[in-house]
Design a protein around this motif. Structure first.
Motif, PDB file in Angstrom:
ATOM      1  N   ARG A 160       0.826  -1.203   0.000  1.00  0.00           N
ATOM      2  CA  ARG A 160       0.000   0.000   0.000  1.00  0.00           C
ATOM      3  C   ARG A 160       0.864   1.258   0.000  1.00  0.00           C
ATOM      4  O   ARG A 160       0.593   2.220  -0.729  1.00  0.00           O
ATOM      5  CB  ARG A 160      -0.897   0.033   1.223  1.00  0.00           C
ATOM      6  CG  ARG A 160      -1.557   1.388   1.396  1.00  0.00           C
ATOM      7  CD  ARG A 160      -2.219   1.502   2.733  1.00  0.00           C
ATOM      8  NE  ARG A 160      -2.641   2.854   2.998  1.00  0.00           N
ATOM      9  CZ  ARG A 160      -1.932   3.750   3.651  1.00  0.00           C
ATOM     10  NH1 ARG A 160      -0.736   3.442   4.107  1.00  0.00           N
ATOM     11  NH2 ARG A 160      -2.392   4.948   3.853  1.00  0.00           N
ATOM     12  N   PRO A 173      -6.951  16.242  -1.521  1.00  0.00           N
ATOM     13  CA  PRO A 173      -6.334  15.761  -2.745  1.00  0.00           C
ATOM     14  C   PRO A 173      -4.985  16.410  -3.040  1.00  0.00           C
ATOM     15  O   PRO A 173      -4.069  15.737  -3.470  1.00  0.00           O
ATOM     16  CB  PRO A 173      -7.354  16.131  -3.821  1.00  0.00           C
ATOM     17  CG  PRO A 173      -8.265  17.119  -3.209  1.00  0.00           C
ATOM     18  CD  PRO A 173      -8.235  16.886  -1.743  1.00  0.00           C
ATOM     19  N   LEU A 180       2.113   1.827  -3.427  1.00  0.00           N
ATOM     20  CA  LEU A 180       1.067   2.345  -4.304  1.00  0.00           C
ATOM     21  C   LEU A 180       0.834   3.832  -4.057  1.00  0.00           C
ATOM     22  O   LEU A 180       0.720   4.621  -4.985  1.00  0.00           O
ATOM     23  CB  LEU A 180      -0.248   1.604  -4.043  1.00  0.00           C
ATOM     24  CG  LEU A 180      -0.459   0.252  -4.702  1.00  0.00           C
ATOM     25  CD1 LEU A 180      -1.800  -0.311  -4.274  1.00  0.00           C
ATOM     26  CD2 LEU A 180      -0.397   0.382  -6.208  1.00  0.00           C
ATOM     27  N   ARG A 181       0.766   4.163  -2.788  1.00  0.00           N
ATOM     28  CA  ARG A 181       0.539   5.567  -2.450  1.00  0.00           C
ATOM     29  C   ARG A 181       1.671   6.437  -2.966  1.00  0.00           C
ATOM     30  O   ARG A 181       1.463   7.534  -3.463  1.00  0.00           O
ATOM     31  CB  ARG A 181       0.420   5.733  -0.934  1.00  0.00           C
ATOM     32  CG  ARG A 181      -0.993   5.681  -0.424  1.00  0.00           C
ATOM     33  CD  ARG A 181      -0.989   5.543   1.067  1.00  0.00           C
ATOM     34  NE  ARG A 181      -0.209   6.592   1.709  1.00  0.00           N
ATOM     35  CZ  ARG A 181      -0.714   7.768   2.053  1.00  0.00           C
ATOM     36  NH1 ARG A 181      -1.970   8.032   1.841  1.00  0.00           N
ATOM     37  NH2 ARG A 181       0.037   8.669   2.628  1.00  0.00           N
ATOM     38  N   GLU A 212     -10.685  17.007  11.179  1.00  0.00           N
ATOM     39  CA  GLU A 212     -11.304  16.020  10.314  1.00  0.00           C
ATOM     40  C   GLU A 212     -12.814  16.141  10.301  1.00  0.00           C
ATOM     41  O   GLU A 212     -13.464  15.819   9.323  1.00  0.00           O
ATOM     42  CB  GLU A 212     -10.899  14.617  10.751  1.00  0.00           C
ATOM     43  CG  GLU A 212      -9.523  14.273  10.219  1.00  0.00           C
ATOM     44  CD  GLU A 212      -8.985  13.013  10.828  1.00  0.00           C
ATOM     45  OE1 GLU A 212      -9.527  12.572  11.842  1.00  0.00           O
ATOM     46  OE2 GLU A 212      -8.005  12.489  10.295  1.00  0.00           O
ATOM     47  N   GLU A 243     -13.766  16.631   4.249  1.00  0.00           N
ATOM     48  CA  GLU A 243     -14.319  15.506   3.494  1.00  0.00           C
ATOM     49  C   GLU A 243     -13.172  14.594   3.093  1.00  0.00           C
ATOM     50  O   GLU A 243     -12.668  14.673   1.989  1.00  0.00           O
ATOM     51  CB  GLU A 243     -15.020  16.016   2.245  1.00  0.00           C
ATOM     52  CG  GLU A 243     -16.189  16.931   2.500  1.00  0.00           C
ATOM     53  CD  GLU A 243     -17.413  16.141   2.937  1.00  0.00           C
ATOM     54  OE1 GLU A 243     -18.074  16.588   3.877  1.00  0.00           O
ATOM     55  OE2 GLU A 243     -17.673  15.098   2.348  1.00  0.00           O
ATOM     56  N   GLY A 244     -12.758  13.749   3.940  1.00  0.00           N
ATOM     57  CA  GLY A 244     -11.662  12.849   3.597  1.00  0.00           C
ATOM     58  C   GLY A 244     -10.366  13.605   3.532  1.00  0.00           C
ATOM     59  O   GLY A 244     -10.320  14.795   3.799  1.00  0.00           O
ATOM     60  N   GLY A 270      -6.210   9.203  10.004  1.00  0.00           N
ATOM     61  CA  GLY A 270      -7.219   8.294   9.472  1.00  0.00           C
ATOM     62  C   GLY A 270      -6.587   6.970   9.058  1.00  0.00           C
ATOM     63  O   GLY A 270      -7.069   5.898   9.388  1.00  0.00           O
ATOM     64  N   ASN A 271      -5.464   7.076   8.356  1.00  0.00           N
ATOM     65  CA  ASN A 271      -4.784   5.865   7.925  1.00  0.00           C
ATOM     66  C   ASN A 271      -4.248   5.085   9.108  1.00  0.00           C
ATOM     67  O   ASN A 271      -4.240   3.860   9.106  1.00  0.00           O
ATOM     68  CB  ASN A 271      -3.636   6.224   6.991  1.00  0.00           C
ATOM     69  CG  ASN A 271      -4.135   6.921   5.759  1.00  0.00           C
ATOM     70  OD1 ASN A 271      -5.216   6.617   5.285  1.00  0.00           O
ATOM     71  ND2 ASN A 271      -3.384   7.877   5.262  1.00  0.00           N
ATOM     72  N   MET A 272      -3.788   5.807  10.119  1.00  0.00           N
ATOM     73  CA  MET A 272      -3.265   5.111  11.280  1.00  0.00           C
ATOM     74  C   MET A 272      -4.384   4.388  12.018  1.00  0.00           C
ATOM     75  O   MET A 272      -4.186   3.325  12.568  1.00  0.00           O
ATOM     76  CB  MET A 272      -2.542   6.076  12.227  1.00  0.00           C
ATOM     77  CG  MET A 272      -1.222   6.573  11.704  1.00  0.00           C
ATOM     78  SD  MET A 272      -0.119   5.261  11.138  1.00  0.00           S
ATOM     79  CE  MET A 272       0.459   4.610  12.697  1.00  0.00           C
ATOM     80  N   ARG A 273      -5.573   4.984  12.030  1.00  0.00           N
ATOM     81  CA  ARG A 273      -6.698   4.290  12.658  1.00  0.00           C
ATOM     82  C   ARG A 273      -6.967   2.978  11.954  1.00  0.00           C
ATOM     83  O   ARG A 273      -7.129   1.940  12.592  1.00  0.00           O
ATOM     84  CB  ARG A 273      -7.965   5.142  12.564  1.00  0.00           C
ATOM     85  CG  ARG A 273      -7.988   6.266  13.551  1.00  0.00           C
ATOM     86  CD  ARG A 273      -9.370   6.869  13.551  1.00  0.00           C
ATOM     87  NE  ARG A 273      -9.255   8.309  13.623  1.00  0.00           N
ATOM     88  CZ  ARG A 273     -10.194   9.087  14.132  1.00  0.00           C
ATOM     89  NH1 ARG A 273     -11.314   8.569  14.595  1.00  0.00           N
ATOM     90  NH2 ARG A 273     -10.031  10.372  14.180  1.00  0.00           N
ATOM     91  N   THR A 274      -7.012   3.049  10.613  1.00  0.00           N
ATOM     92  CA  THR A 274      -7.242   1.830   9.850  1.00  0.00           C
ATOM     93  C   THR A 274      -6.182   0.795  10.194  1.00  0.00           C
ATOM     94  O   THR A 274      -6.475  -0.377  10.379  1.00  0.00           O
ATOM     95  CB  THR A 274      -7.161   2.140   8.346  1.00  0.00           C
ATOM     96  OG1 THR A 274      -7.862   3.346   8.106  1.00  0.00           O
ATOM     97  CG2 THR A 274      -7.762   1.042   7.538  1.00  0.00           C
ATOM     98  N   HIS A 323      -0.100  16.197   0.241  1.00  0.00           N
ATOM     99  CA  HIS A 323       0.457  14.878   0.523  1.00  0.00           C
ATOM    100  C   HIS A 323       1.439  14.970   1.663  1.00  0.00           C
ATOM    101  O   HIS A 323       1.457  15.910   2.407  1.00  0.00           O
ATOM    102  CB  HIS A 323       1.101  14.319  -0.729  1.00  0.00           C
ATOM    103  CG  HIS A 323       0.142  14.245  -1.868  1.00  0.00           C
ATOM    104  ND1 HIS A 323      -1.008  13.513  -1.785  1.00  0.00           N
ATOM    105  CD2 HIS A 323       0.133  14.842  -3.068  1.00  0.00           C
ATOM    106  CE1 HIS A 323      -1.668  13.642  -2.922  1.00  0.00           C
ATOM    107  NE2 HIS A 323      -1.006  14.449  -3.699  1.00  0.00           N
ATOM    108  N   HIS A 374       1.492   7.413  -6.439  1.00  0.00           N
ATOM    109  CA  HIS A 374       0.490   8.436  -6.730  1.00  0.00           C
ATOM    110  C   HIS A 374       0.924   9.823  -6.287  1.00  0.00           C
ATOM    111  O   HIS A 374       0.245  10.796  -6.533  1.00  0.00           O
ATOM    112  CB  HIS A 374      -0.835   8.091  -6.057  1.00  0.00           C
ATOM    113  CG  HIS A 374      -1.524   6.942  -6.708  1.00  0.00           C
ATOM    114  ND1 HIS A 374      -2.082   7.029  -7.946  1.00  0.00           N
ATOM    115  CD2 HIS A 374      -1.708   5.665  -6.309  1.00  0.00           C
ATOM    116  CE1 HIS A 374      -2.597   5.862  -8.283  1.00  0.00           C
ATOM    117  NE2 HIS A 374      -2.385   5.016  -7.312  1.00  0.00           N
TER     118      HIS A 374
END
Lengths: 268, 336
Positions: free
Chosen positions: B28, B287, B31-32, B279, B283-284, B107-111, B290, B35
């Motif tokens: 992941r 974009p 992939l990130r 947060e 909204e997320g 957010g990513n760390m929560r996941t 980074h 991008h």
């Protein structure tokens, strides 16, 4: 719900019947951020195959509670059990049975739907082949199969939420936590998500804890936990909470319950 | 979907589950990274500026005698290449670790952290994934440097790999330890001033330490005690197919100490309340914003105001305040 005693009554501690271990049991949990106390002696249970609404205004402590149940924060006092597994001492087993949808979106916007799901599967140690099968199946169920390869960024808010719910179900949990999942969605998307989650309860027997401040998301058959300023003010089947508060509907009941506790100007 | 039969006996996790998790996290991150082209470009431009401009200007000033692992006289560019490789890893390690601790990646760390696998292992995977990203950056740098006549033996490109993994892990965990432990360093400017620059300059990245010793013995001791020096030397020797055993020992020991410390010190509730406030209005993730921008989002603190002067301009919509009015300096009430 076995014995939905109001918080004021002395809490009985029955021996958990192994056949009916609660999906989630919160037992006397308190939490503070420095001097500020976010949760005070919170106790309630979520039964398997039940829909429990955690009702509270912003700042009531819902998100803190979610962070404790998901092991993000360490438990300061009290205990949290998921199907009898203590979140502190056997967190691995507990988290295996738990699916969670956080309030802020936590998807990778630049990754595709499938990639997001595969990442989550990997985090749960689910091998690639199995993960691919499950992702395809879940994407089909939420009606996003044909979008599988597109970026999450291109989805609508409601679709993102559905994807997050699908992701939370990927490892086949038996308890699903949702923290205000319909915030910022339009009426239709909200209705879709609510009915989807209710379906999970009835068809798959998943225990659901649904945090919200929107009264119209709750049905009369639901269990209700009213959280206000870090304390549980009432809990039990919705109809009983309403009657106990001497109200006609959940809205009035909530206002009555919290009214006594709310500082002037600090209410809804 | 699964039936509701209970198998409540703890079953632990198999090695393959650990492996799946590890590869998933690295995959992941890769992939990130693909991008985030701006992040890639800026990670490359930094060392290339040092190589093309600084080194070119400096090569007449500083003569390098023949020191191991080099067997001939070398150009200054060749000498600083390993230092720049380590610098790439230093920046990358600090950036990714800081964003792990503070809100941007929350957010990513929560996941990540609701995975049932042990938290220490998850954080280790995350550090390894950050290291993998730094490897891509380093090899891209080496490719460009090759056209600039920095041509280590071909086998060196392979032998340097384990050294880079170890040093990447060391710098990543150091970054995580620092950002968990020191509250004032919650923005990248603070880390630059107090960690990256001192570590980089008090090391053998830009000059051989024996020349430093001639000038100032104290600085020499400082350089010799700096783990970054040993990371540079480890990379330098490995690039020429040799092992600097002392550096290897120091880097390995530091990696273990930093990593254990970082895992113990990691506390997700850190930087949390701020994150929730932000947060809730968002909204997320953003974009246009980074990893690079991420770390600029720390709340303004007096220490930053003193050290870095003007606050960076807002670069994405998650930045809730913006400089306004004729007095450009003050963006928040100063009184505390």
């Amino acid at each position: 719900m076995t014995s939905p005693a109001p918080i004021a009554e002395p809490r009985e501690t029955p021996r958990p019947d192994p056949a009916a271990v609660p999906a989630l049991s919160i037992d006397g949990v308190s939490h503070s951020y420095g001097p500020r106390r976010a949760l005070m002696d919170v106790s309630f249970k979520v039964q398997p195959a039940s829909f429990t609404a955690l009702l509270g205004l912003n700042g009531a402590g819902k998100s803190t509670l979610f962070s404790l149940v998901t092991r993000l924060f360490g438990i300061q006092s009290g205990g949290v059990g998921i199907f009898g597994h203590d979140i502190s001492s056997s967190s691995g087993e507990a988290l295996r049975l738990l699916g969670v949808v956080f309030q802020p979106r936590t998807l990778d916007l630049d990754l595709s739907l499938t990639q997001n799901l595969l990442y989550h599967a990997a985090l749960h140690g689910i091998g690639r082949r199995e993960a691919t099968t499950r992702s395809a199946e879940l994407l089909g169920r939420i009606g996003l199969s044909e979008r599988a390869g597109s970026k999450v960024r291109d989805l609508s808010g409601g679709q993102m939420r559905r994807l997050e719910i699908a992701r939370a179900l990927l490892h086949r949990p038996r308890l699903l936590l949702l923290d205000e999942p319909t915030v910022g969605l339009d009426v239709k998307a909200r209705a879709d998500i609510i009915s989807h989650v209710r379906q999970l309860v009835t068809e798959q027997g998943i225990g659901v804890l649904w945090a919200t401040h929107l009264f119209d998301e709750i049905m009369s058959s639901d269990d209700l936990v009213v959280l206000h300023q870090g304390k549980v003010l009432a809990q039990g089947p919705m109809s009983r909470v309403i009657t106990d508060a001497g109200a006609q509907d959940v809205n009035t009941a909530f206002m009555r319950l919290t009214g006594a506790q709310t500082m002037p100007g600090g209410g809804a | 979907m699964s039936s509701i039969t209970t198998s409540d006996a703890p079953r632990g996790f198999s090695a393959s589950e650990y492996m799946t998790c590890l590869t998933g996290i690295v995959w992941r991150e890769g992939l990130r990274f693909l991008h985030q082209r701006e992040r890639f470009v800026s990670a490359l431009v930094r060392p290339l500026v040092w190589l093309f401009i600084f080194a070119a200007g400096f090569r007449q000033v500083l003569g390098i005698s023949i020191i191991p692992p080099y067997e001939t006289y070398i150009l200054y560019e060749v000498f600083i290449a390993p230092g720049l490789m380590a610098m790439i890893q230093l920046f990358n390690g600090m950036q990714s670790s800081l964003s792990m601790v503070y809100d941007r990646e929350m957010g990513n760390m929560r996941t990540l952290l609701v995975s049932p696998l042990p938290r220490g292992f998850l954080l280790f995977c995350k550090l390894l994934a950050g290291t993998a990203v730094s490897l891509l950056q380093v090899y891209a740098f080496l490719l460009i440097a090759w056209f600039w006549d920095i041509t280590p033996p071909l086998s060196g490109y392979l032998t340097v790999l384990p050294a880079l993994i170890l040093s990447g892990l060391m710098l990543g965990s150091l970054g995580m330890l620092i950002s968990s432990g020191i509250k004032q360093l919650e923005n990248f400017a603070g880390v630059m001033n107090f960690v990256i620059f001192p570590m980089f300059f008090a090391s053998s990245a830009l000059y051989p330490v024996w020349r430093v010793q001639e000038g100032s013995p104290y600085l020499y001791y400082l350089c010799a005690a700096n783990p970054f020096t040993h990371a540079v030397e480890l990379i330098r020797f490995a690039l020429y197919g040799q092992v600097n055993w002392i550096s290897l020992a120091v880097v390995a020991a530091c990696t273990i100490v930093f990593m254990i410390g970082a895992i113990l010190a990691y506390d997700p509730s850190r930087g949390w309340r701020g994150a929730d406030l932000r947060e809730a209005k968002d909204e997320g993730s953003d974009p246009g914003c980074h990893g690079n921008c991420a770390v600029l989002h720390g709340r303004a603190r007096p220490i930053r105001a003193i050290l870095t002067g003007p606050t960076p301009r807002p670069r994405c919509r998650r930045f809730r305040w913006r400089p306004s009015g004729p007095a450009r300096r003050s963006t928040r009430p100063r009184s505390r």
